[in-house]
Motif scaffolding. Sequence first.
Motif, PDB file in Angstrom:
ATOM      1  N   ARG A  43       0.811  -1.220   0.000  1.00  0.00           N
ATOM      2  CA  ARG A  43       0.000   0.000   0.000  1.00  0.00           C
ATOM      3  C   ARG A  43       0.849   1.277   0.000  1.00  0.00           C
ATOM      4  O   ARG A  43       0.331   2.368  -0.269  1.00  0.00           O
ATOM      5  N   GLN A  44       2.118   1.185   0.292  1.00  0.00           N
ATOM      6  CA  GLN A  44       2.977   2.370   0.312  1.00  0.00           C
ATOM      7  C   GLN A  44       3.034   3.010  -1.071  1.00  0.00           C
ATOM      8  O   GLN A  44       3.148   2.320  -2.077  1.00  0.00           O
ATOM      9  N   MET A  45       2.963   4.314  -1.132  1.00  0.00           N
ATOM     10  CA  MET A  45       3.048   5.050  -2.392  1.00  0.00           C
ATOM     11  C   MET A  45       4.512   5.444  -2.587  1.00  0.00           C
ATOM     12  O   MET A  45       5.053   6.244  -1.821  1.00  0.00           O
ATOM     13  N   PHE A  91       0.817   4.546 -10.986  1.00  0.00           N
ATOM     14  CA  PHE A  91       0.003   5.744 -11.189  1.00  0.00           C
ATOM     15  C   PHE A  91       0.817   6.811 -11.915  1.00  0.00           C
ATOM     16  O   PHE A  91       1.924   7.159 -11.484  1.00  0.00           O
ATOM     17  N   ASN A 100      -1.868  20.512  -5.631  1.00  0.00           N
ATOM     18  CA  ASN A 100      -2.161  19.111  -5.387  1.00  0.00           C
ATOM     19  C   ASN A 100      -1.717  18.276  -6.581  1.00  0.00           C
ATOM     20  O   ASN A 100      -1.249  18.793  -7.587  1.00  0.00           O
ATOM     21  N   PHE A 103      -4.083  12.255 -10.017  1.00  0.00           N
ATOM     22  CA  PHE A 103      -3.695  10.867 -10.268  1.00  0.00           C
ATOM     23  C   PHE A 103      -4.507  10.270 -11.406  1.00  0.00           C
ATOM     24  O   PHE A 103      -5.720  10.514 -11.513  1.00  0.00           O
ATOM     25  N   GLY A 104      -3.841   9.448 -12.253  1.00  0.00           N
ATOM     26  CA  GLY A 104      -4.574   8.595 -13.164  1.00  0.00           C
ATOM     27  C   GLY A 104      -5.215   7.461 -12.387  1.00  0.00           C
ATOM     28  O   GLY A 104      -5.004   7.313 -11.184  1.00  0.00           O
ATOM     29  N   LYS A 105      -5.986   6.644 -13.085  1.00  0.00           N
ATOM     30  CA  LYS A 105      -6.700   5.564 -12.416  1.00  0.00           C
ATOM     31  C   LYS A 105      -5.812   4.351 -12.161  1.00  0.00           C
ATOM     32  O   LYS A 105      -6.237   3.405 -11.500  1.00  0.00           O
TER      33      LYS A 105
ATOM     34  N   LYS B   9      -2.332   2.655  11.360  1.00  0.00           N
ATOM     35  CA  LYS B   9      -2.278   2.112  10.009  1.00  0.00           C
ATOM     36  C   LYS B   9      -3.594   1.441   9.639  1.00  0.00           C
ATOM     37  O   LYS B   9      -3.948   1.366   8.457  1.00  0.00           O
ATOM     38  N   TYR B  33      -0.686  17.374   2.946  1.00  0.00           N
ATOM     39  CA  TYR B  33      -1.902  17.045   2.203  1.00  0.00           C
ATOM     40  C   TYR B  33      -2.583  15.807   2.794  1.00  0.00           C
ATOM     41  O   TYR B  33      -1.928  14.954   3.385  1.00  0.00           O
ATOM     42  N   TYR B  35      -5.052  12.779   1.107  1.00  0.00           N
ATOM     43  CA  TYR B  35      -5.671  12.186  -0.066  1.00  0.00           C
ATOM     44  C   TYR B  35      -6.526  11.010   0.393  1.00  0.00           C
ATOM     45  O   TYR B  35      -6.214  10.345   1.377  1.00  0.00           O
ATOM     46  N   GLN B  37      -8.065   7.334  -1.034  1.00  0.00           N
ATOM     47  CA  GLN B  37      -8.036   6.321  -2.088  1.00  0.00           C
ATOM     48  C   GLN B  37      -9.223   5.391  -1.895  1.00  0.00           C
ATOM     49  O   GLN B  37      -9.337   4.704  -0.884  1.00  0.00           O
ATOM     50  N   LYS B  41      -9.118   2.117  -6.085  1.00  0.00           N
ATOM     51  CA  LYS B  41      -7.723   2.587  -6.078  1.00  0.00           C
ATOM     52  C   LYS B  41      -7.560   4.024  -6.571  1.00  0.00           C
ATOM     53  O   LYS B  41      -6.433   4.465  -6.781  1.00  0.00           O
ATOM     54  N   PHE B  42      -8.668   4.729  -6.768  1.00  0.00           N
ATOM     55  CA  PHE B  42      -8.553   6.094  -7.268  1.00  0.00           C
ATOM     56  C   PHE B  42      -8.214   7.043  -6.130  1.00  0.00           C
ATOM     57  O   PHE B  42      -8.880   7.053  -5.100  1.00  0.00           O
ATOM     58  N   LEU B  43      -7.155   7.845  -6.332  1.00  0.00           N
ATOM     59  CA  LEU B  43      -6.726   8.805  -5.310  1.00  0.00           C
ATOM     60  C   LEU B  43      -7.188  10.204  -5.651  1.00  0.00           C
ATOM     61  O   LEU B  43      -7.060  10.663  -6.788  1.00  0.00           O
ATOM     62  N   ILE B  45      -7.345  14.360  -3.960  1.00  0.00           N
ATOM     63  CA  ILE B  45      -6.976  15.286  -2.905  1.00  0.00           C
ATOM     64  C   ILE B  45      -8.198  15.644  -2.060  1.00  0.00           C
ATOM     65  O   ILE B  45      -9.320  15.775  -2.564  1.00  0.00           O
ATOM     66  N   PHE B  90      -4.285   8.792   2.728  1.00  0.00           N
ATOM     67  CA  PHE B  90      -2.847   9.047   2.654  1.00  0.00           C
ATOM     68  C   PHE B  90      -2.555  10.488   3.028  1.00  0.00           C
ATOM     69  O   PHE B  90      -3.188  11.424   2.537  1.00  0.00           O
ATOM     70  N   PHE B 106       4.768  10.510   0.410  1.00  0.00           N
ATOM     71  CA  PHE B 106       3.562   9.966   1.010  1.00  0.00           C
ATOM     72  C   PHE B 106       3.854   9.161   2.267  1.00  0.00           C
ATOM     73  O   PHE B 106       4.895   8.501   2.385  1.00  0.00           O
ATOM     74  N   GLY B 107       2.891   9.197   3.179  1.00  0.00           N
ATOM     75  CA  GLY B 107       2.906   8.305   4.322  1.00  0.00           C
ATOM     76  C   GLY B 107       2.447   6.918   3.910  1.00  0.00           C
ATOM     77  O   GLY B 107       2.078   6.697   2.754  1.00  0.00           O
ATOM     78  N   PRO B 108       2.442   5.975   4.843  1.00  0.00           N
ATOM     79  CA  PRO B 108       2.110   4.578   4.531  1.00  0.00           C
ATOM     80  C   PRO B 108       0.621   4.332   4.339  1.00  0.00           C
ATOM     81  O   PRO B 108       0.226   3.253   3.938  1.00  0.00           O
ATOM     82  N   GLY B 109      -0.198   5.319   4.615  1.00  0.00           N
ATOM     83  CA  GLY B 109      -1.639   5.147   4.464  1.00  0.00           C
ATOM     84  C   GLY B 109      -2.301   4.602   5.721  1.00  0.00           C
ATOM     85  O   GLY B 109      -1.686   3.880   6.507  1.00  0.00           O
ATOM     86  N   THR B 110      -3.557   4.964   5.891  1.00  0.00           N
ATOM     87  CA  THR B 110      -4.390   4.436   6.978  1.00  0.00           C
ATOM     88  C   THR B 110      -5.620   3.815   6.351  1.00  0.00           C
ATOM     89  O   THR B 110      -6.381   4.490   5.665  1.00  0.00           O
ATOM     90  N   ARG B 111      -5.772   2.522   6.577  1.00  0.00           N
ATOM     91  CA  ARG B 111      -6.964   1.846   6.041  1.00  0.00           C
ATOM     92  C   ARG B 111      -8.082   1.956   7.058  1.00  0.00           C
ATOM     93  O   ARG B 111      -7.989   1.416   8.160  1.00  0.00           O
TER      94      ARG B 111
END
Lengths: 113, 115
Positions: A43-45, A91, A100, A103-105, B9, B33, B35, B37, B41-43, B45, B90, B106-111
Amino acid sequence: AQTVTQSQPEMSVQEAETVTLSCTYDTSESDYYLFWYKQPPSRQMILVIRQEAYKQQNATENRFSVNFQKAAKSFSLKISDSQLGDAAMYFCVSPGSQGNLIFGKGTKLSVKP
Amino acid sequence: DTAVSQTPKYLVTQMGNDKSIKCEQNLGHDTMYWYKQDSKKFLKIMFSYNNKELIINETVPNRFSPKSPDKAHLNLHINSLELGDSAVYFCASSQSLAGVQETQYFGPGTRLLVL
């Protein structure tokens, strides 16, 4: 509206082969950066590569390179000598007008051993 | 050293609850920021802050309230959680608000899962 289009939802490549992911974008900016980010299952970007739009030379980072066509607003990513660890969602990203990112899909890349 | 960190997380909670996600960056960046998702999977802002000042506030329900106590932190508080809030959130940061010529980290994300 600013958009980023990735026309390939999924791609597959054989290990050690080369694959190209396509991307087109729309921006009214003149000087800007473009990016490819990778998101593995963790999941890391992760930033893969960055292109500065005012530079004509295509960016290269080890096995990753881009084909940047500014007039056509095209920004494809080439992965050479594909490795199993390259399997991820990729992406294509362009800048928005307010700082900002757009992002693409995404393109899901599978690497076959 | 973690550049952009988020806690927690994973977050599983019931509808109607209030929850917060914290974000911290140790890069010395001025801009942060949030974001979202979605399941496809669409991100997109949600917010951006520059030097603790709100810059972007996209069309997000007012149940979402960002708070920036200092330049290094941008927390996201969500009131009255709904099922549709389930997503990965994110946090990211960049050196400044030069925007079109900035790299975001980016950070690692929070689900977040709302039941």
